[in-house]
Design an enzyme around this catalytic site. Structure first.
Site, PDB file in Angstrom:
ATOM      1  N   GLU A   1     -47.585  80.519-110.963  1.00  0.00           N
ATOM      2  CA  GLU A   1     -49.012  80.229-110.769  1.00  0.00           C
ATOM      3  C   GLU A   1     -49.779  81.509-110.401  1.00  0.00           C
ATOM      4  O   GLU A   1     -50.863  81.770-110.948  1.00  0.00           O
ATOM      5  CB  GLU A   1     -49.182  79.171-109.674  1.00  0.00           C
ATOM      6  CG  GLU A   1     -50.636  78.748-109.497  1.00  0.00           C
ATOM      7  CD  GLU A   1     -50.843  77.769-108.344  1.00  0.00           C
ATOM      8  OE1 GLU A   1     -49.951  77.640-107.489  1.00  0.00           O
ATOM      9  OE2 GLU A   1     -51.926  77.147-108.313  1.00  0.00           O
TER      10      GLU A   1
ATOM     11  N   CYS B   1     -47.836  65.508-109.345  1.00  0.00           N
ATOM     12  CA  CYS B   1     -48.512  66.254-108.283  1.00  0.00           C
ATOM     13  C   CYS B   1     -49.900  66.762-108.669  1.00  0.00           C
ATOM     14  O   CYS B   1     -50.572  67.396-107.855  1.00  0.00           O
ATOM     15  CB  CYS B   1     -47.624  67.394-107.820  1.00  0.00           C
ATOM     16  SG  CYS B   1     -46.049  66.773-107.203  1.00  0.00           S
TER      17      CYS B   1
ATOM     18  N   HIS C   1     -46.823  69.064 -98.835  1.00  0.00           N
ATOM     19  CA  HIS C   1     -47.118  68.780-100.242  1.00  0.00           C
ATOM     20  C   HIS C   1     -47.303  67.266-100.351  1.00  0.00           C
ATOM     21  O   HIS C   1     -46.338  66.506-100.324  1.00  0.00           O
ATOM     22  CB  HIS C   1     -45.992  69.265-101.148  1.00  0.00           C
ATOM     23  CG  HIS C   1     -46.321  69.169-102.611  1.00  0.00           C
ATOM     24  ND1 HIS C   1     -47.511  68.644-103.076  1.00  0.00           N
ATOM     25  CD2 HIS C   1     -45.623  69.548-103.706  1.00  0.00           C
ATOM     26  CE1 HIS C   1     -47.528  68.688-104.394  1.00  0.00           C
ATOM     27  NE2 HIS C   1     -46.397  69.237-104.801  1.00  0.00           N
TER      28      HIS C   1
ATOM     29  N   LYS D   1     -51.041  74.031 -98.200  1.00  0.00           N
ATOM     30  CA  LYS D   1     -49.930  73.076 -98.046  1.00  0.00           C
ATOM     31  C   LYS D   1     -49.094  73.310 -96.789  1.00  0.00           C
ATOM     32  O   LYS D   1     -48.440  72.387 -96.305  1.00  0.00           O
ATOM     33  CB  LYS D   1     -49.038  73.100 -99.287  1.00  0.00           C
ATOM     34  CG  LYS D   1     -49.667  72.364-100.484  1.00  0.00           C
ATOM     35  CD  LYS D   1     -48.710  72.258-101.656  1.00  0.00           C
ATOM     36  CE  LYS D   1     -49.241  71.339-102.742  1.00  0.00           C
ATOM     37  NZ  LYS D   1     -50.406  71.873-103.460  1.00  0.00           N
TER      38      LYS D   1
ATOM     39  N   PHE E   1     -45.061  67.525-112.056  1.00  0.00           N
ATOM     40  CA  PHE E   1     -43.817  67.279-112.783  1.00  0.00           C
ATOM     41  C   PHE E   1     -44.167  66.613-114.111  1.00  0.00           C
ATOM     42  O   PHE E   1     -45.027  65.729-114.172  1.00  0.00           O
ATOM     43  CB  PHE E   1     -42.928  66.318-111.981  1.00  0.00           C
ATOM     44  CG  PHE E   1     -41.998  66.997-111.004  1.00  0.00           C
ATOM     45  CD1 PHE E   1     -42.161  68.328-110.641  1.00  0.00           C
ATOM     46  CD2 PHE E   1     -40.941  66.282-110.438  1.00  0.00           C
ATOM     47  CE1 PHE E   1     -41.294  68.934-109.737  1.00  0.00           C
ATOM     48  CE2 PHE E   1     -40.069  66.884-109.536  1.00  0.00           C
ATOM     49  CZ  PHE E   1     -40.247  68.210-109.190  1.00  0.00           C
TER      50      PHE E   1
ATOM     51  N   HIS F   1     -52.118  75.628-106.145  1.00  0.00           N
ATOM     52  CA  HIS F   1     -51.132  74.557-105.974  1.00  0.00           C
ATOM     53  C   HIS F   1     -50.116  75.009-104.920  1.00  0.00           C
ATOM     54  O   HIS F   1     -49.759  74.243-104.048  1.00  0.00           O
ATOM     55  CB  HIS F   1     -50.471  74.272-107.316  1.00  0.00           C
ATOM     56  CG  HIS F   1     -49.687  73.006-107.352  1.00  0.00           C
ATOM     57  ND1 HIS F   1     -50.208  71.790-106.976  1.00  0.00           N
ATOM     58  CD2 HIS F   1     -48.395  72.753-107.715  1.00  0.00           C
ATOM     59  CE1 HIS F   1     -49.279  70.848-107.107  1.00  0.00           C
ATOM     60  NE2 HIS F   1     -48.180  71.412-107.544  1.00  0.00           N
TER      61      HIS F   1
END
Lengths: 416, 77
Positions: free
Chosen positions: A322, A171, A345, A340, A404, A311
């Site tokens: 985060e 991602c 996403h 998002k 990931f 993110h």
């Protein structure tokens, strides 16, 4: 342990073009308009391909059929993520005022991130193999499914003859692609890079696995409000499709041709968690190193940063880790958002799309709202913009991405 | 629908071929059908016409007319 790298001279790549195709809008202006001032609920339909799964919905692009736009002869050798990349690339290059028939093609590079490439076609062909046998499997499997399909399709469509490559760091792929482009321009390997990310994974195989992983939201009764970054009731991300590409140029190249510069990519940093295949480092140490590295690369301090496009995936773990890291590194003053909830996403495309939105936020000095943030999580220690866009007199902004596998990346962008 | 019409339909729908360019004497290469496209076309013809073209040799140097003849022979067999 500090991972402090050798620092070359500061280098600010000029952003001269943007191309966006997202569930929020087909095109840059349409996407920005809807993200900065939402006029309707996002497009998150239940998808027949995902019928029966705990998560059967996905942010989907409507109002644009890339196959129709590109024509059968061009589109037939691309899976949907590559088609979206080509549509976005054409818009970005036109926005930059570049003419592919007239540029020095050998000095034009393409770097496009994608997490899963043509997984939907892989999924379809696996079904063909098991149900109809090996002789019915398409010879197009390899060219359509490789992660570099978007990069090669864009290079072919534009006639770009410089280096072209894919970046695949889950991602954070789109952000790492832009960071790679920044580095290529800095070394002088090329004058122009078309860079960003593209993804379209309406794959039953993938979403079935994501459901088992409990990474995605299961709010089937309310898909439009399922993605709710930084909200106390967040329960996972919602996949979206899209492409976000930027035209980056060496500043003297942009200057010489009189290009309009939208913003600059002033710094890039990346770092690994070396911790887990799926979970972020609980202390956010990897993304912290990436962000500190990007700030140092840009020669800026925390006080210079006025906005962060986070993110912000809407998972319990990501958003808390985060946000806590952002507060630790940047303080409480930056206006933070996650876009998002309007785009979904988009995995490997997210960094490309969200960096483009950060550029637009810098241009407009306006931070889009985090949609669906109805009940802010009290543990989130940063100023998240909600309800409606908020103006701010900021000259520098940050884009953060976590992938990931522990792939963290950050970009620092500055006003032109 | 004749064999030629079946193949024309497939070429236009799946490869974006200009219908006016599909003539018996034209080579498949001229229609931008490379080796990958030919294998894709082979599967499409097999599915559409319910025949097996596995032992039919196809190259881009062949003409549309040669392709139609080969398919027609298989369909008639």
């Amino acid at each position: 342990m500090t991972g402090r790298p050798y620092r070359p001279e500061p280098f600010a790549a000029a952003v001269t073009g943007i191309g966006l195709v997202t569930a929020a809008g087909a095109g840059t202006e349409a996407t920005w308009r809807e993200v900065s001032a939402p006029s309707a609920a996002p497009s998150v339909p239940h998808r027949p391909e995902l019928h029966g799964l705990p998560c059967d919905f996905m942010y989907t692009i409507t109002g644009l059929d890339p196959r129709e736009l590109l024509g059968v002869a061009t589109a037939r050798l691309m899976d949907r993520f590559s088609q979206l990349a080509v549509v976005a690339a054409r818009e970005a290059v036109a926005d930059a005022g570049l003419d592919p028939s007239a540029w020095d093609a050998g000095r034009v590079a393409v770097v496009i991130g994608s997490a899963h490439g043509g997984l939907p076609f892989y999924d379809e062909q696996h079904t063909t193999l098991t149900e109809r046998g090996a002789r019915r499997v398409s010879p197009k499997l390899a060219p359509l499914t490789v992660v570099n399909g978007a990069a090669s399709s864009v290079a072919t469509d534009l006639g770009a003859l410089g280096p072209s490559q894919a970046v695949s760091t889950a991602c954070s792929s789109g952000t790492v692609a832009l960071g790679t482009a920044h580095q290529m321009l800095r070394t002088g390997a090329c004058d122009i890079v078309v860079a960003g990310g593209a993804e379209s994974v309406c794959s039953r195989l993938l979403i079935a696995s994501a459901c088992r992983l409990k990474a995605v939201s299961t709010r089937r009764d309310a898909p439009e409000t399922a993605c709710r970054p930084f909200d106390i009731h967040r329960d996972g991300f919602v996949v979206g499709e899209g492409a976000g590409l930027l035209v980056l140029e060496r500043p003297e190249h942009a200057r010489a041709r009189g290009a309009t510069v939208r913003a600059h990519v002033a710094g890039y940093g990346a770092a690994s968690d070396a911790y887990s295949a799926v979970a972020p480092d609980p202390g956010g140490l990897g993304i912290e190193r990436a962000l500190r590295s990007a700030l140092a690369d840009a020669g800026l301090g925390a006080g210079d940063i006025g906005h962060v496009n986070a993110h912000g995936t809407s998972t319990v773990a990501n958003d808390l880790i985060e946000a806590t890291m952002l507060r630790r590194v940047l303080g409480e003053h930056p206006l933070v958002t996650s876009t998002k909830a309007m785009t979904g996403h988009t995995l490997g495309a997210a960094g490309g799309i969200e960096t483009a939105l950060t550029v637009l936020a810098l241009q407009h000095r306006l931070v889009p709202p985090t949609v669906n943030l109805d009940a802010p999580d009290p543990a989130i220690p940063v100023d998240v913009v909600r309800k409606e866009a908020r103006p701010g007199l900021f000259d520098a902004a940050v884009k953060t991405s976590l992938g990931f596998g522990g792939h963290n990346a950050a970009l620092v962008l500055t006003r032109a | 629908m004749s064999t030629a019409e079946e193949i024309n339909t497939l070429l236009v729908a799946n490869f974006g071929t200009d219908p006016l360019a599909i003539r018996p004497e034209v080579s498949l290469r001229h229609l931008r059908l490379d080796s990958l496209a030919l294998e894709e076309l082979r599967l499409l013809i097999e599915d559409r016409m319910g025949i097996d073209l596995d032992d039919v040799q196809l190259t881009s140097r062949d003409t549309v007319g040669q392709l139609v003849d080969a398919v027609h022979r298989k369909a008639a067999a």
